[in-house]
Design an enzyme around this catalytic site. Structure first.
Site, mmCIF file in Angstrom:
data_model
loop_
_atom_site.group_PDB
_atom_site.id
_atom_site.type_symbol
_atom_site.label_atom_id
_atom_site.label_comp_id
_atom_site.label_asym_id
_atom_site.label_seq_id
_atom_site.Cartn_x
_atom_site.Cartn_y
_atom_site.Cartn_z
ATOM 1 N N HIS C 57 0.943 -1.389 0.351
ATOM 2 C CA HIS C 57 0.340 -0.124 -0.269
ATOM 3 C C HIS C 57 0.405 1.135 -0.019
ATOM 4 O O HIS C 57 0.325 2.524 0.415
ATOM 5 C CB HIS C 57 -1.148 -0.498 1.181
ATOM 6 N N HIS C 219 -6.503 -4.368 -0.308
ATOM 7 C CA HIS C 219 -5.723 -6.000 -0.555
ATOM 8 C C HIS C 219 -6.137 -6.487 -1.802
ATOM 9 O O HIS C 219 -6.087 -8.555 -1.768
ATOM 10 C CB HIS C 219 -6.652 -6.295 0.870
#
Ligand SMILES: Nc1ncnc2c1ncn2[C@@H]1O[C@H](COP(=O)(O)OP(=O)(O)O)[C@@H](O)[C@H]1O
Ligand SMILES: Nc1ncnc2c1ncn2[C@@H]1O[C@H](COP(=O)(O)OP(=O)(O)O)[C@@H](O)[C@H]1O
Ligand SMILES: [Mg+2]
Ligand SMILES: [Mg+2]
Ligand SMILES: [Mg+2]
Ligand SMILES: [Mg+2]
Lengths: 333, 201, 333, 201
Positions: C57, C219
């Site tokens: 991320h 995700h």
């Protein structure tokens, strides 16, 4: 082609509008002809630093307009150099009485359009100088080509010259500094997958699942050689070696290392590659004193990266560290 | 010029495809944008002399096309405009002179030689063909047809050579086997002028 | 799968090393267990603000470690929550005597691992509080799911609470502020194409050429609904409407608008989308006072974007504007 | 445990694929990483009591697996370790008690109920089967085989239900039709324990 756009023909204009709304304190955007100007322009007595080029390389150049960097940027259509009237408008809007320096990336189209623009601006009575940056070592036979392209080094040039102009350097000083930077900055890039120009609808080139394109430019033009994909260690080395051999950089040299993403490669990979480049440079005894990592000189959503090395001295370190306040680069303020 | 705009619109994808193979894929879009703007400009205020039209073409292309093609075609039309001055009706020798002026302009700006795989490879043979047609005393339609034929042949000849100018030059050997998009657009324009002069379109 | 990596199993470690070499002045990186700590930690008397989560991320969270934001970040493997010993190490390294606030994104794995970590840290004698951020309005039936996920709002939370801690707010104050922010921040995202987890080798999901996934998490997990791709206007509206209806945001509200890229979408599209969001908000009479545009809370090279809206008041504006010096966010210093 | 590590390595891709369908695709990698670390830890210093082994498993999984599975499996093994205390050789009733303790631990942490499409759907029927096997006076191999059969059936049953816990719950209706990866790994582990106890592996 899947993009967050409304219509290929209005992408640049709509994106500029969004940029204007995102940074009302920093920039002013004019749409016809398209120019991004720093909000407090013209700055009286300051040399105006102006750049431009095709859109699709964001944040280059509009993201570097602001205090301590560019006074104006002229975005062309995607991957298409801007037209002379855009540059002329930029010169007019930023003219603080000390002249303008045009930073031109070495592509036939950019050079020709900026040349015409310089003539127009001179006719308007503004002292104009141009420098052409050609830092891409991937182009080897410069004699038989349009010459080396301007790529990642452009950002470093804009930052350093922008800082000098902000401190009051005159047009001669800015031009001399620019030529010095151009003389000691080198870059090379690779692509894992090409980006897609909105109105083209198809990627600029297609690579097999195990291929990369070595020596790409930032306009989706293919590179010089297609090779099998290797490990990150191998890929980084294949970019760094030609750069080091070219200037050449030698043990003891102080450098700025710029690890650039082409738009579609995530930061996790860029940092990984950056770490490898730092290690390889350390092995050669080259001293990395400053660094920049991120997608700054991009090619739409191209997956890939480039490395840029700038040879530093105290003057350049000081100018690099000087305050800058733009949409994409900011420190000291 | 309206016809030229239409032809370029029809060939937009072809030109961009050629440019994608050895350049950055925008040549069709660039040319289309320029000539579309030209049509608008002509509708607003059409100049009444051939020289005036050529000048308007030049200024529009310079400010709307961008890329390498914009200033090159722009200069070509500008030089042609200067060459025809304020002649009312163009005769064959004047057309030949205008084409030569256009070529000189492109070469002055772009410094390309024949065989560098650029629009020069179409324009130069076209000029030579036009000049000998004028010498032979042929009329304007015949002259333009000869020029268009030569340009088409010239564009075809770019397939086999290695690019030395413009974006395609970065490809080195890999540029061989693809036609130069600028040479192709030059050939298309000359063909259109010939067709219009001959009353075919 | 084409990536600039050496080996899927060492991606996170090598990327952390590269990050450490890129920012020697800002952070210190420890590899086993993996923790990114601000260079001057522990800051005596200051509440330590700690976050963490799976890698992939970036720049979240390591890129937000530094003055005015996080004291430490704990990166797990790609898309895998960190383990309790990492968080425990982070608490130990940043303990300035004023306790630690753990910022946890609401995923089962993150919550469970941070819970265990908090127990371990308390046993070490450090006062620890946890807040769970769940700003993703895409998850509708919170009753029947693991609850809303933590996405883009996490950055805003970390910035605001980090600023308060830097100014000397105590643990109670930091926790209360965090709960306030969590109460008034909402997000939603969409994907045009999924990213590929290095050790998985295949994209998290596959979309047809004319499909987008609406309501994606960060995700690589698919979203809630697959719809036909629309214009940018339509896509932005499909993100903004559920956000506005949820809090709800009303005419006259002051907001921060964060237009986030998922990693593989270039800035030219993000600015375009941002401009549309600003226009839609203006039409509703909502006042955009602060904005952030860029790829900050990403999902590897996922193509897509998210929008986050935070309702502002004077306190939050002041904390947002407060100096911050991290790898990815920097101003005022 | 070495065998369990091998089984998980063999099934790594299968578990990740299941997780990719309804989660984030890392379950196989997570489990493999944890058990590979366990093998290393056991080689360094193998505890001599069953309780000691279970505790080492727990601590290793907690610190190496991450994700949802790490703390859940970690807690399960930790509670099982506590349940068997320092018993030297495990008898069937103790194994049943240990499995029940593991289940209670998972539920305490994860708050999932049967039918939420999680590892509980495999573990709960396994515990029930183990308890009735113990009551029937069966030996440890038979008890574990019964538990493994029940777990496998339980894992299969997750295909048809809608997820309400963990990452898969975000998919709503779309989670139906896919087996839960955690239930599958629970079934795999129990099958391995049964095989080893029966001398099959
Ligand atoms: N130096 C030059 N001299 C003549 N023609 C050139 C030169 N450089 C490029 N061209 C022509 O320009 C064409 C490309 O135009 P275009 O695609 O519109 O611009 P760009 O290359 O900037 O994208 C080439 O196909 C070639 O014919
Ligand atoms: N609340 C819960 N209770 C019990 N098991 C759960 C819970 N949440 C998730 N799980 C289990 O964890 C598995 C996913 O593990 P894993 O993929 O390793 O972690 P993550 O979801 O964090 O990526 C699911 O398949 C499910 O069986
Ligand atoms: Mg171009
Ligand atoms: Mg082109
Ligand atoms: Mg995970
Ligand atoms: Mg998972």
């Amino acid at each position: 082609m899947k993009k967050i756009i409304n219509d290929p023909s209005t992408v640049v204009e709509e994106s500029l509008k969004g940029m204007a709304s995102a940074h009302p304190d920093l920039i002013e955007v004019q749409l016809d002809p398209a120019v991004v100007v720093r909000a407090d322009a013209p700055v009286p007595g300051k040399v105006a630093i102006i750049s431009g080029g095709g859109a699709g390389h964001e944040p280059l150049h509009g993201g570097f307009v602001g205090r301590g960097m560019l006074d104006a940027a002229c975005p062309g259509h995607v991957f298409t150099s801007p037209t002379p009237d855009q540059v002329q408008a930029a010169v007019q809007k930023t003219d603080g009485g000390a002249g303008a320096l045009l930073i031109v990336k070495n592509y036939t189209g950019d050079v020709l359009n900026f040349e015409t623009a310089a003539e127009l601006a001179e006719a308007d009575g503004v002292a104009v100088r141009s420098v052409v940056i050609d830092d891409d070592v991937a182009v080897t036979d410069s004699l038989y080509t349009a010459g080396r392209r301007g790529v990642g080094g452009t950002l470093l040039l804009e930052k350093v010259v922008g800082a000098a102009a902000e401190r009051g350097a005159d047009l001669d000083g800015c031009e001399a500094l620019a030529r010095k930077v151009i003389g000691q900055v080198r870059s090379m890039g690779l692509a894992l997958a090409a980006g897609t120009v909105p109105h083209a609808g198809e990627p600029g080139f297609t690579l097999a699942d195990d291929e990369i394109e070595l020596g790409i430019g930032i306009h989706g033009e293919p590179g010089r050689r297609r090779v099998k994909i290797g490990t990150a260690d191998e890929m980084v080395k294949s970019l760094l070696d030609p750069i080091l051999d070219d200037l050449p950089f030698a043990a003891g040299d102080r450098v700025l290392l710029f690890t650039n993403g082409m738009g579609g490669t995530p930061l996790i990979e860029l940092y990984l590659a950056h770490g490898i480049a730092e290690r390889l440079l350390a092995e050669r005894g080259i001293v990395v004193e400053r660094r920049l990592v991120g997608p700054f000189v991009t090619s739409l959503e191209m997956q890939g990266m480039s490395l840029t090395l700038l040879k530093l001295d105290d003057e350049l370190v000081e100018l690099w560290d000087a305050p800058v306040h733009t949409a994409a680069l900011r420190w000291g303020v | 010029m309206r016809t030229a705009a239409k032809v370029l619109e029809e060939h937009r994808d072809e030109l961009s495809r050629l440019d994608r193979e050895i350049g950055d894929g925008d040549h069709g879009e660039n040319m289309h944008r320029g000539f579309a703007a030209l049509v608008t400009a002509m509708e607003r205020d059409a100049p009444d002399s051939p020289g005036g039209v050529l000048k308007l073409v030049a200024m529009t292309l310079i400010s709307k096309v961008g890329g390498a093609a914009g200033p090159l075609y722009g200069t070509a039309f500008l030089r042609a405009a200067t060459a025809v001055k304020d002649t009312g009706e163009l005769d064959a020798p004047t057309v030949a002179v205008a084409l030569r002026a256009a070529l000189d302009g492109v070469v002055a700006r772009g410094k390309a030689e024949r065989g560098d795989k650029t629009m020069v490879d179409a324009l130069l043979p076209a000029v030579l063909a036009a000049e000998s047609a004028a010498e032979r005393g042929e009329d304007v339609p015949a002259l333009l047809r000869a020029a268009a034929d030569a340009a088409a042949e010239g564009a075809d000849s770019t397939v086999l050579v290695l690019a030395r100018k413009g974006r395609a030059s970065y490809l080195g050997e890999r540029s061989v086997g693809h036609m130069d998009p600028g040479a192709r657009s030059t050939a298309l324009l000359l063909r259109t002028f010939a067709d219009v002069a001959s009353g075919h379109r």
